[in-house]
Each structure stands twice: as C-alpha cells, then as structure tokens.
Design a protein around this motif. Structure first.
Motif, short mmCIF file in Angstrom:
data_model
loop_
_atom_site.label_atom_id
_atom_site.label_comp_id
_atom_site.label_asym_id
_atom_site.label_seq_id
_atom_site.Cartn_x
_atom_site.Cartn_y
_atom_site.Cartn_z
N PHE A 94 4.14 -6.30 0.84
CA PHE A 94 3.23 -5.88 -0.22
C PHE A 94 3.15 -4.35 -0.28
N ASN A 95 3.09 -3.72 0.89
CA ASN A 95 3.08 -2.26 0.95
C ASN A 95 4.38 -1.67 0.43
N ALA A 96 5.49 -2.32 0.78
CA ALA A 96 6.80 -1.85 0.31
C ALA A 96 6.86 -1.88 -1.21
N ARG A 97 6.26 -2.91 -1.82
CA ARG A 97 6.24 -2.98 -3.28
C ARG A 97 5.46 -1.82 -3.89
N LEU A 98 4.31 -1.51 -3.30
CA LEU A 98 3.50 -0.39 -3.81
C LEU A 98 4.27 0.93 -3.67
N ILE A 99 4.95 1.08 -2.55
CA ILE A 99 5.74 2.30 -2.32
C ILE A 99 6.82 2.44 -3.39
N ASN A 113 1.85 8.29 1.03
CA ASN A 113 0.50 8.00 1.55
C ASN A 113 0.36 6.52 1.89
N VAL A 114 0.93 5.65 1.04
CA VAL A 114 0.88 4.21 1.32
C VAL A 114 1.62 3.93 2.63
N PHE A 115 2.79 4.52 2.80
CA PHE A 115 3.59 4.33 4.02
C PHE A 115 2.84 4.88 5.23
N ASP A 116 2.22 6.03 5.08
CA ASP A 116 1.53 6.71 6.17
C ASP A 116 0.29 5.95 6.62
N GLU A 117 -0.35 5.24 5.68
CA GLU A 117 -1.62 4.55 5.98
C GLU A 117 -1.41 3.14 6.52
N MET A 118 -0.17 2.67 6.56
CA MET A 118 0.08 1.29 6.97
C MET A 118 -0.46 0.96 8.38
N ASN A 122 -3.25 -2.22 10.18
CA ASN A 122 -2.62 -3.11 11.15
C ASN A 122 -1.33 -3.71 10.59
N CYS A 123 -0.61 -2.88 9.87
CA CYS A 123 0.65 -3.31 9.25
C CYS A 123 1.80 -2.54 9.89
N LYS A 124 2.69 -3.25 10.55
CA LYS A 124 3.80 -2.61 11.23
C LYS A 124 4.83 -2.09 10.23
N ARG A 125 5.37 -0.91 10.51
CA ARG A 125 6.41 -0.32 9.66
C ARG A 125 7.77 -0.61 10.28
N PHE A 130 10.57 1.41 5.46
CA PHE A 130 11.30 2.68 5.57
C PHE A 130 12.30 2.81 4.41
N ASN A 131 13.02 1.74 4.12
CA ASN A 131 13.97 1.77 3.02
C ASN A 131 13.25 1.93 1.67
N ALA A 132 12.08 1.32 1.56
CA ALA A 132 11.30 1.47 0.33
C ALA A 132 10.91 2.93 0.13
#
Length: 396
Positions: A94-99, A113-118, A122-125, A130-132
């Motif tokens: 879901f985060n990848a989609r927003l990114i 910011n979305v990637f940084d706040e993951m 409690n969302c593992k990156r 990273f590709n997103a």
C-alpha cells in the motif's frame, strides 16, 4: 409556511433521487463522470472508506492523473495523505502504491516522505518499496538523485537490489543522456550474477538509437540476440527510429517486413519512425504513403504522427493534405501544439484558400474539447490576399 415545506420536501426528494442514481453506478463510473475536481476529491475520499475500493489501483491512478494534469497538487496530497488513517498503511504494498502515485505526479519529496515514515507505521522496507522510490524518482525527472539513492540506501537499510532496481537506474541514465553509465551498470549487474532481461536491453537500445549512436545500438542488439533474448515490438521500434535518424529508410522498410515475417505487427510508433525517416529524406510521397499505411493497419495516427507530417507537408506546399490532416486532429480531439494548426491556417491564407482557412479556424474554435482558438489574421505581410479576400475575412 406551506411554501417552505414544499421547497424542503422538493429538495429532499431531489437529493434522494440523486443519491439513488449514484448508488446504482459503480465508483469508477461516478468518478469518471464527475467533471468538478473538488467534488471528485470528496467522492474519492468517501469511496476510500470501502476496503474493496482501496484495492483498485486503476481508480487511484486515474484520479491522481486527472488532478496532476490540472496541476491540483494540493488535492493529490489531500487524498493520498488521507490514506494514512486506514490499516492498509501498515502494508508495504500500500505504501509502495502511494510512493508511485506521488512519483507519477512529479511530487518526489512527498514520495520520499512516505518511504521515510514507513518504520513509524511498523512497516518494513524491502526491495519492493525501494524500487517504488527509485521509480518515483525517475518519474519525477530527478534523474541525478536516482544513482545516489541506489548507491546509498541498500547498504543503509540492508536491502539487496534486484533486476527491477538495476533497470530503473539504467532508465534514469538513458533519460539524462548518460548512456555510457548505463552500459557500465549493465556490465556491473552481469558481474554480480544478475542476468539482464528484455526490459534492460530495450531501455538501452532506445537510448542509443534515439541519440544517434547507431553502431553502439547494433552492438547491443547482437549482444541481446546472443543471450537468446528475442526482440519484441519495442526493440524493433527503437531500431526503426535509429534507421530513420540515419536516413536509412530502405533498411527501415526491410526491417518492417522482417517484423511481419516474425509475426510482430507494426505499431503506430513503427509507422511514425518510417514517416520521420522519409521526412528527413524530404520524400513527400513516401511519407504520405506510410501515413496511409497506418489507416490500412489496426493502428491510428497519434499526435506525434501529425507533429512530424504537418510542418513537412506545409513546407512542400501541399496545403490540401495539411488541411485534411488538421481536420483529423480536431475530429479525434488530439492535443497538439496550437502553432501546428495555426501554421496550416496561415498557409491556406497565403494560398488565398479563404474558405478552407475559415472552416479550419471555425472547427478549432468550436470544439469545446480542444479550444484551439485559431486566428484568422487579415493583414499578413506577403499573404497574397487581395482587398476582396480581406473584406471577406473581416466579415466572418
């Protein structure tokens, strides 16, 4: 009092009818039909309350694309920031989609910011997000930052880049004209035991052929074939463009025949490359012939077809054909540079083809979708218009 009650009852009935009508339509239809962007945002946020709706990537992309085209970036931020209140925000996908959505809108800082706040959610990156982020960087045209992220983040976050990562960075190098850096990365990934795929080679082929480095493109083509990677329509289109830029139209025509023999149907891009080649060779008849070939195929000419053909046709004083091409543009509601059609109008005026100039200008001005607002200048230096022509234009 009775009149107030009637108005109240009438308004309530209208609202109920409107709601009932909307409820019978799918969210996709409702959002597609909504022309008011503010109401579009409100309806989208309301629909997002449904779990099933939030799984539809296509609807998200469609709404964000419309807002981006209208440059309503604050509303993009509003609807995407609103997603953070849902439990889905703890899922990496879901985060990848927003990114990616932020990236396609050119809003890279928001994507980062979305990637940084993951971690806060409690969302593992992993390599997925990273590709997103890399893709968002490319789509935002922040090409110089892509290599920096690629070199620094994996080690910092203990992420192992995959082929998608490498392909994205190669695309960035090609987009910024650093083609040799793209080749260096190709060598690097092979040394690491990662096998390049068709996407890898197509990205590089397009970069080299499009930038006039035909010999290097051919070398890559041979390398691709040696690895038993079969060229597809994108590979052939890149090579066709290379031939066109080299003014090797005979070879381009032979390549099209080779495509057909292998069961690969030429696309509009293929035909555009041939037209471009014949335009560069100043061959009007062949350029027109291949334009007609588009109509004989399953393809349709696009805005690039016309942007290549019309200036050349005007240069060759074939205003009749330019007039017909312009009418196709307007009838198909294609977005082209207004100057392209204005050139045809001006050319018709210089040839004293008053009725055609008036018709084309009227078509452009009346088309509510295009709104070309073409001008009918009555006093053009060297226009060749006589006093009767000018009088006719001024009365229109």
């Amino acid at each position: 009092m009775s009149s107030i009650l009637r108005r109240t009852f009438s308004s309530s009935a209208q609202l109920a009818t409107s709601t009932a009508t909307i409820s019978t339509k799918s969210p996709t239809t409702v959002l597609y039909e909504e022309r008011n962007l503010k109401r579009l945002v409100q309806k989208f946020k309301k629909f997002c309350e449904n779990n099933r709706f939030r799984t539809n990537n296509g609807i998200y992309e469609g709404v964000v694309s419309r807002l981006a085209a209208a440059k309503r970036f604050h509303w993009i931020e509003e609807i995407l920031d609103d997603q953070k209140k849902y439990d889905d925000i703890s899922k990496e996908g879901f985060n990848a989609r927003l990114i990616l959505l932020y990236g396609k809108s050119g809003m890279f800082d928001n994507a980062y910011n979305v990637f940084d706040e993951m971690p806060e959610r409690n969302c593992k990156r992993t390599v997925l997000s990273f590709n997103a982020l890399l893709a968002a960087c490319v789509n935002s045209k922040k090409y110089d930052k892509v290599n920096e992220l690629f070199r620094n983040l994996p080690q910092k976050l203990e992420i192992q880049p995959d082929l998608v990562s490498y392909n994205t960075v190669i695309k960035a190098f090609c987009e910024m004209g650093s083609l040799d850096s793209g080749i260096s990365l190709l060598i690097e990934i092979e040394m690491k035991g990662v096998q390049p795929d068709l996407i890898t080679f197509n990205t590089l082929l397009n970069g080299f052929y499009a930038n006039g480095r035909f010999v290097d493109g051919e070398r890559l083509w041979s390398q691709m074939v040696q690895k038993n990677i079969c060229p597809d329509i994108w590979s052939y289109n890149a090579k066709l463009l290379g031939f066109a830029l080299e003014k090797r139209t005979k070879d381009a025509v032979e390549l099209v025949e080779e495509m057909k023999d292998k069961g690969i149907k030429p696309s509009t891009i293929s035909f555009n490359a041939l037209i471009k080649g014949f335009v560069k060779e100043k061959n009007l008849e062949e350029a027109k012939r291949w334009y007609c070939e588009i109509g004989n195929s399953d393809c349709k000419p696009d805005k690039f077809t016309f942007a290549t053909l019309i200036p050349f046709v005007c240069e060759k004083d074939d205003l009749g054909f330019a007039f017909e091409l312009s009418k196709v543009i307007i009838s198909r509601k294609l977005f082209v540079d207004k100057a392209l059609l204005q050139r045809v109008v001006d050319g018709l005026l210089k040839e004293s083809k008053i009725q055609e100039a008036k018709e084309l200008a009227q078509l452009g001005n009346d088309n509510s979708y295009c709104r070309y607002k073409l001008m009918l200048p009555t006093k053009v230096c060297g226009s060749g218009l006589n006093s009767e022509d000018i009088q006719e234009l001024e009365s229109s």
